[in-house]
Design a protein around this motif. Structure first.
Motif, mmCIF file in Angstrom:
data_model
loop_
_atom_site.group_PDB
_atom_site.id
_atom_site.type_symbol
_atom_site.label_atom_id
_atom_site.label_comp_id
_atom_site.label_asym_id
_atom_site.label_seq_id
_atom_site.Cartn_x
_atom_site.Cartn_y
_atom_site.Cartn_z
ATOM 1 N N GLU A 146 54.849 58.664 67.152
ATOM 2 C CA GLU A 146 54.954 58.297 68.563
ATOM 3 C C GLU A 146 56.294 57.599 68.804
ATOM 4 O O GLU A 146 56.714 56.739 68.015
ATOM 5 N N CYS A 172 51.234 50.892 69.636
ATOM 6 C CA CYS A 172 50.415 52.081 69.745
ATOM 7 C C CYS A 172 49.320 51.976 68.692
ATOM 8 O O CYS A 172 49.321 51.054 67.873
ATOM 9 N N TRP A 217 46.599 54.249 65.956
ATOM 10 C CA TRP A 217 46.303 55.506 65.292
ATOM 11 C C TRP A 217 44.986 55.378 64.539
ATOM 12 O O TRP A 217 44.744 54.378 63.857
#
Length: 372
Positions: A218, A234, A236
Motif C-alpha cells: 500500500e 494501514c 493487513w
C-alpha cells in the motif's frame, strides 16, 4: 549464596553449588579523571568517549545495504584505524516513540567478512534537548582515507540528504510478533528538519522472507510541513496459508525516488501447546531436558546495544517500546548460540514491553535458548 530475589522457589537449607574457574583483574579505569568536556550534555553515539570504541583488524569498509542515503554499490577505501559507535535502535516498527533513530551508513569488516563496527552513521534525534536535529559522524581517523575522492563523495551525499531533511522517524508493524488471526497494523511517521513543506509517499510492502512472494502493498501519500511530522497507517490481515515469518519494508519516496527505507521481520507466534519434555525438569541433583541431562550455560542478558547508554535510558529497560531493536537482539542470540549459551535471565519491566518480550521468547526458542 543464592539471590533470594530471583530464586525464592529453591527454599532454605543447605545447597551444593558448582563453581567453574574464576579470577580477578585490575581496575582498568583506576587512573581515570573526568575531563571538563564530560560535563556537557551527552551527544548520543558521539560524546562522551564511552559512546564509542576503537576498532582493530579492519580489512574493508562497506556501505550498508539497509539504508538509502548512500549507494550500496560504491566501494569505500579501507581505513587503517577507526572508531565505532555502539548500536542504537534503528526506528524499526511503528508507534514506539523512540528517542532516536540510528542509521548505520558504512560498516568495517575483518578478513572473514565479520562486522567489526560502524564507521559512518547518522542519528535522528526525537527528544529533548536535540529534538528534530540530525547528527552525522565518521569514526575514521585515517587522513589518507578521508582525503580519498570516494569518501569525499560519500560525505557530500550524506550532507545533501541532511540538508533535504526528510526522513522516516519510524516505520513498520506495530509489533514484531503477532498471534494467528490478529490484524497487523502498519504505519510510518515522517519528519522534516527542512525549511519547506514536502510531499512524499510511504510505500509499505509485506512479503515472504528472503525475497519471497509479495502478499501486501500500500502506498500512503503524506505532506510534511517545515520542522513538522506526518503519520500514515494501514492494516493487513494475513489470509489462508499463514506463514510463520514475514518481511515488512517501508520505503519513503519523493518525486518517485526512494530517499529512505526501513525494514524488519514480523513473526507469527505458535499456539501449539508445549510438550511435557520441552520443560527443564530436575531429577536428583541434575537438570533434564527431553529425557537427557541438561547443563545450563547462561547469562543475565542485556543487549550489546545498551552499552554506553545514559542511566535514564538504560534504566527504562531494553524491552520498552522505542528501545527494543529486534535485529540487534537477533545478532546477540546468534552469537550466544555459537558460544554454547542455552539459557538467559531477563528483566521484563513494564507491561507495555510484553509484546516485545513475546518476540524475544519466539527468537530464543529458535536458537534453543531457555529464558528465566
Amino acid at each position: 549464596g543464592l539471590a533470594q530475589s530471583h530464586t525464592t522457589a529453591v527454599g532454605g537449607g543447605p545447597h551444593t553449588l558448582w563453581v567453574d574457574d574464576f579470577g580477578t583483574a585490575p581496575n582498568p579505569f583506576a587512573d581515570f579523571q573526568a575531563e571538563p568536556s564530560q560535563a556537557l550534555l551527552p551527544m548520543e553515539t558521539i560524546s562522551p568517549t564511552y559512546k564509542v570504541f576503537p576498532l582493530d583488524g579492519i580489512a574493508s569498509a562497506k556501505v550498508a545495504t539497509d539504508q538509502a542515503l548512500l549507494d550500496p554499490t560504491v566501494e569505500l577505501p579501507t581505513p587503517r584505524s577507526a572508531l565505532s559507535c555502539f548500536a542504537r535502535p534503528k526506528g524499526e516498527g511503528f508507534g514506539n516513540g523512540g528517542k532516536w533513530r540510528w542509521v548505520p551508513l558504512a560498516r568495517a569488516l575483518d578478513k572473514q567478512g565479520e562486522e567489526r563496527g560502524t564507521v559512518m552513521w547518522l542519528l535522528l534525534n526525537n527528544a529533548f534537548p536535540y529534538k528534530q536535529s540530525l547528527f552525522a559522524a565518521v569514526g575514521i581517523d585515517d587522513p589518507e582515507v578521508l582525503k580519498d575522492h570516494r569518501m569525499a563523495a560519500a560525505l557530500v551525499d550524506v550532507a545533501r540528504r541532511m540538508r533535504q531533511g526528510v526522513f522516516l522517524r519510524e516505520a513498520g508493524a506495530r509489533q514484531f510478533s503477532y498471534w494467528p488471526g490478529e490484524p497487523i497494523e502498519l504505519g510510518a511517521e515522517v519528519v522534516s528538519t527542512g525549511a519547506e513543506a514536502v510531499a512524499v509517499t510511504a510505500r509499505v510492502t509485506v512479503s515472504a522472507p528472503r525475497g519471497g512472494k509479495r502478499v501486501f502493498r500500500e502506498a500512503m501519500p503524506l505532506e510534511v510541513g517545515p520542522g513538522g511530522s506526518a503519520t500514515a497507517t494501514c492494516s493487513w490481515q494475513p489470509g489462508p496459508g499463514v506463514l510463520d515469518l514475514y518481511d515488512v519494508s517501508v520505503q519513503l519516496l519523493h518525486n518517485g525516488e526512494v530517499i529512505d527505507t526501513l525494514s524488519h521481520q514480523v513473526g507469527i507466534l505458535s499456539t501449539k501447546p508445549a510438550a511435557r519434555d520441552d520443560f527443564v525438569t530436575v531429577k536428583g541433583s541434575d537438570f533434564y531436558l527431553k529425557g537427557k541431562k541438561w547443563y545450563p550455560v547462561g547469562i543475565n542478558y542485556w543487549p550489546v546495544y545498551v552499552s554506553g547508554s545514559e542511566t535514564g535510558d538504560y534504566s527504562l529497560g531494553w524491552l520498552t517500546p522505542g528501545f527494543y531493536d529486534p535485529d540487534e537482539v537477533e545478532r546477540d542470540l546468534v552469537r550466544m548460540e555459537a558460544l554454547g549459551i542455552n539459557m538467559v535471565s531477563v528483566q521484563t519491566g513494564a507491561p507495555d514491553g510484553i509484546p516485545n518480550l513475546l518476540d524475544f521468547l519466539r527468537r530464543c526458542e529458535q536458537h534453543g535458548i531457555k529464558v528465566n
